[in-house]
Design an enzyme around this catalytic site. Sequence first.
Site, PDB file in Angstrom:
ATOM      1  N   ARG A  99      58.932  11.139  79.318  1.00 60.00           N
ATOM      2  CA  ARG A  99      60.313  11.612  79.230  1.00 60.00           C
ATOM      3  C   ARG A  99      61.043  10.803  78.170  1.00 60.00           C
ATOM      4  O   ARG A  99      60.773   9.623  77.979  1.00 60.00           O
ATOM      5  CB  ARG A  99      61.041  11.438  80.570  1.00 60.00           C
ATOM      6  CG  ARG A  99      60.791  12.532  81.567  1.00 60.00           C
ATOM      7  CD  ARG A  99      61.447  13.864  81.159  1.00 60.00           C
ATOM      8  NE  ARG A  99      61.190  14.900  82.133  1.00 60.00           N
ATOM      9  CZ  ARG A  99      60.157  15.756  82.106  1.00 60.00           C
ATOM     10  NH1 ARG A  99      59.267  15.700  81.119  1.00 60.00           N
ATOM     11  NH2 ARG A  99      60.019  16.674  83.037  1.00 60.00           N
ATOM     12  N   HIS A 103      58.710  18.670  72.634  1.00 64.78           N
ATOM     13  CA  HIS A 103      58.487  18.713  74.079  1.00 64.78           C
ATOM     14  C   HIS A 103      57.558  19.883  74.455  1.00 64.78           C
ATOM     15  O   HIS A 103      57.893  20.738  75.275  1.00 64.78           O
ATOM     16  CB  HIS A 103      59.813  18.823  74.856  1.00 64.78           C
ATOM     17  CG  HIS A 103      59.663  18.510  76.311  1.00 64.78           C
ATOM     18  ND1 HIS A 103      60.655  17.918  77.069  1.00 64.78           N
ATOM     19  CD2 HIS A 103      58.623  18.697  77.174  1.00 64.78           C
ATOM     20  CE1 HIS A 103      60.241  17.762  78.320  1.00 64.78           C
ATOM     21  NE2 HIS A 103      59.010  18.240  78.413  1.00 64.78           N
TER      22      HIS A 103
HETATM   23  P1  NDP Z   1      52.504  11.661  88.874  1.00 64.08           P
HETATM   24  O1  NDP Z   1      53.634  11.597  89.838  1.00 64.08           O
HETATM   25  O2  NDP Z   1      51.211  12.248  89.316  1.00 64.08           O
HETATM   26  O3  NDP Z   1      52.166  10.173  88.354  1.00 64.08           O
HETATM   27  C1  NDP Z   1      53.167   9.256  88.036  1.00 64.08           C
HETATM   28  C2  NDP Z   1      52.506   7.942  87.678  1.00 64.08           C
HETATM   29  O4  NDP Z   1      53.513   7.036  87.210  1.00 64.08           O
HETATM   30  C3  NDP Z   1      51.840   7.269  88.896  1.00 64.08           C
HETATM   31  O5  NDP Z   1      50.645   6.633  88.505  1.00 64.08           O
HETATM   32  C4  NDP Z   1      52.872   6.216  89.290  1.00 64.08           C
HETATM   33  O6  NDP Z   1      52.341   5.066  89.923  1.00 64.08           O
HETATM   34  C5  NDP Z   1      53.414   5.819  87.934  1.00 64.08           C
HETATM   35  N1  NDP Z   1      54.722   5.197  88.081  1.00 64.08           N
HETATM   36  C6  NDP Z   1      55.872   5.727  88.533  1.00 64.08           C
HETATM   37  N2  NDP Z   1      56.861   4.816  88.532  1.00 64.08           N
HETATM   38  C7  NDP Z   1      56.302   3.671  88.057  1.00 64.08           C
HETATM   39  C8  NDP Z   1      56.803   2.358  87.821  1.00 64.08           C
HETATM   40  N3  NDP Z   1      58.076   2.032  88.092  1.00 64.08           N
HETATM   41  N4  NDP Z   1      55.944   1.435  87.349  1.00 64.08           N
HETATM   42  C9  NDP Z   1      54.644   1.740  87.102  1.00 64.08           C
HETATM   43  N5  NDP Z   1      54.109   2.962  87.292  1.00 64.08           N
HETATM   44  C10 NDP Z   1      54.940   3.910  87.765  1.00 64.08           C
HETATM   45  O7  NDP Z   1      53.056  12.385  87.587  1.00 64.08           O
HETATM   46  P2  NDP Z   1      52.258  13.276  86.507  1.00 64.08           P
HETATM   47  O8  NDP Z   1      51.110  12.491  86.019  1.00 64.08           O
HETATM   48  O9  NDP Z   1      52.008  14.630  87.044  1.00 64.08           O
HETATM   49  O10 NDP Z   1      53.382  13.436  85.366  1.00 64.08           O
HETATM   50  C11 NDP Z   1      53.938  12.311  84.733  1.00 64.08           C
HETATM   51  C12 NDP Z   1      55.153  12.706  83.894  1.00 64.08           C
HETATM   52  O11 NDP Z   1      54.755  13.400  82.730  1.00 64.08           O
HETATM   53  C13 NDP Z   1      56.136  13.675  84.566  1.00 64.08           C
HETATM   54  O12 NDP Z   1      56.985  13.012  85.482  1.00 64.08           O
HETATM   55  C14 NDP Z   1      56.898  14.225  83.380  1.00 64.08           C
HETATM   56  O13 NDP Z   1      58.030  13.420  83.112  1.00 64.08           O
HETATM   57  C15 NDP Z   1      55.907  14.092  82.229  1.00 64.08           C
HETATM   58  N6  NDP Z   1      55.472  15.415  81.720  1.00 64.08           N
HETATM   59  C16 NDP Z   1      55.728  15.726  80.414  1.00 64.08           C
HETATM   60  C17 NDP Z   1      55.317  16.921  79.897  1.00 64.08           C
HETATM   61  C18 NDP Z   1      55.491  17.228  78.452  1.00 64.08           C
HETATM   62  O14 NDP Z   1      55.249  18.375  78.045  1.00 64.08           O
HETATM   63  N7  NDP Z   1      55.869  16.278  77.618  1.00 64.08           N
HETATM   64  C19 NDP Z   1      54.639  17.921  80.729  1.00 64.08           C
HETATM   65  C20 NDP Z   1      54.395  17.477  82.063  1.00 64.08           C
HETATM   66  C21 NDP Z   1      54.810  16.266  82.536  1.00 64.08           C
HETATM   67  P3  NDP Z   1      51.563   5.155  91.339  1.00 64.08           P
HETATM   68  O15 NDP Z   1      50.212   5.771  91.012  1.00 64.08           O
HETATM   69  O16 NDP Z   1      51.440   3.763  91.775  1.00 64.08           O
HETATM   70  O17 NDP Z   1      52.410   6.044  92.220  1.00 64.08           O
HETATM   71  C1  OXD Z   2      57.149  18.879  82.861  1.00 61.86           C
HETATM   72  C2  OXD Z   2      57.558  19.136  81.494  1.00 61.86           C
HETATM   73  O1  OXD Z   2      57.673  17.956  83.473  1.00 61.86           O
HETATM   74  O2  OXD Z   2      57.310  20.239  80.989  1.00 61.86           O
HETATM   75  O3  OXD Z   2      56.281  19.607  83.359  1.00 61.86           O
HETATM   76  O4  OXD Z   2      58.116  18.255  80.843  1.00 61.86           O
END
Ligand code: NDP
Ligand code: OXD
Length: 313
Positions: free
Chosen positions: A228, A276
């Site tokens: 993000r 994005h």
């Molecule tokens: P998940 O919820 O599956 O994974 C999130 C990961 O981030 C977990 O490993 C979590 O740790 C870690 N995390 C969260 N907070 C912290 C912190 N404070 N410190 C360290 N690690 C942290 O999410 P996804 O993998 O499905 O997606 C991740 C992000 O990708 C989405 O939230 C979105 O913002 C972004 N995204 C962007 C897209 C784009 O087109 N650019 C498309 C899709 C998603 P833990 O394993 O310990 O819980």
């Molecule tokens: C998502 C994105 O969060 O598209 O899936 O950014």
Amino acid sequence: MSLLVAIQGWSPDDWVRRFRQEPGSPPVLDAREPFDPAAVRYAACWKTPPGLLARLPNLQAIFNLGAGVDALLADPTLPAVPLVRVADPDLTARMTEYVVLHVLRHHRRVDLYAEAQARREWLKRDQPPARAARVGIMGMGVLGRDAAGVLARIGFRVAGWSRRGDPVPGVEIYAGAEGLKPFLARTDILVALLPLTPDTRGILNHELCAGLAQDGPLGGPALINAGRGGLQVAADILRALDEGHLAHATLDVFETEPLPATSPLWTHPKVTVTPHNAADSEPAELCRYVVEQIRRHEAGGALQNVVDRGSGY
Ligand code: NDP
Ligand code: OXD
């Protein structure tokens, strides 16, 4: 019982049509047209205007049509019903494509050779193998784990950083605040796949960039942010690039989207901007995902991929 489609920022037309075509879908309401709030049991959302969902007295679940729920959670009136996010093989595969493309682009010095070609110069540099390069992935969730697996298969030395530090086969895992410094110090190519939460906002700052491995084989570390825009401090990234702490930044996400034409990120020679679209949400796949969840919920089963409101993801 109806499904309200309430989308902003993407064109809602395709989603409304797809939901209406999806076998087993409840009646579909389009939030752009007048509707009876009491008829809505489910809402399919993306950047839904704050306050809209609070007006639905019979709402049972909210389906966010992307993986990141930060936009919905920013609505202080968001009803306290289950909030389901996307965790879907199609979206995951798209993100892995993006991450692998940009990791390899940095590793294989694609920009260097493009510049040399423009000068008609036969530039030859030592090309280290993937096993000489250390990739670090911040966020080892659904997306981070998949990308890590493919990168490790190519041969990169992959480490992951997460909050809890759950083990991932073949990946060196670092956890929490104490794990961050050593994780960065061993990282040549940093990939950010974190959700935007109060804890992660602004985490991609100058100190973080300066903490990356400065002794790697690729002429300086690179940053790829597909999480993000709020994770990054744009001015700090530009400073790190200008000071040489970072060799390149590939950014798919921005605090303000579309990225304003006045942003210096557009023209910086060491910045790659993508709009994005690292992993687009595909209506055909995700309408099926939502309708299947509704079917299961109506049959008394548990909803999947429900967001923990406490941690914000
Ligand atoms: P998940 O919820 O599956 O994974 C999130 C990961 O981030 C977990 O490993 C979590 O740790 C870690 N995390 C969260 N907070 C912290 C912190 N404070 N410190 C360290 N690690 C942290 O999410 P996804 O993998 O499905 O997606 C991740 C992000 O990708 C989405 O939230 C979105 O913002 C972004 N995204 C962007 C897209 C784009 O087109 N650019 C498309 C899709 C998603 P833990 O394993 O310990 O819980
Ligand atoms: C998502 C994105 O969060 O598209 O899936 O950014």
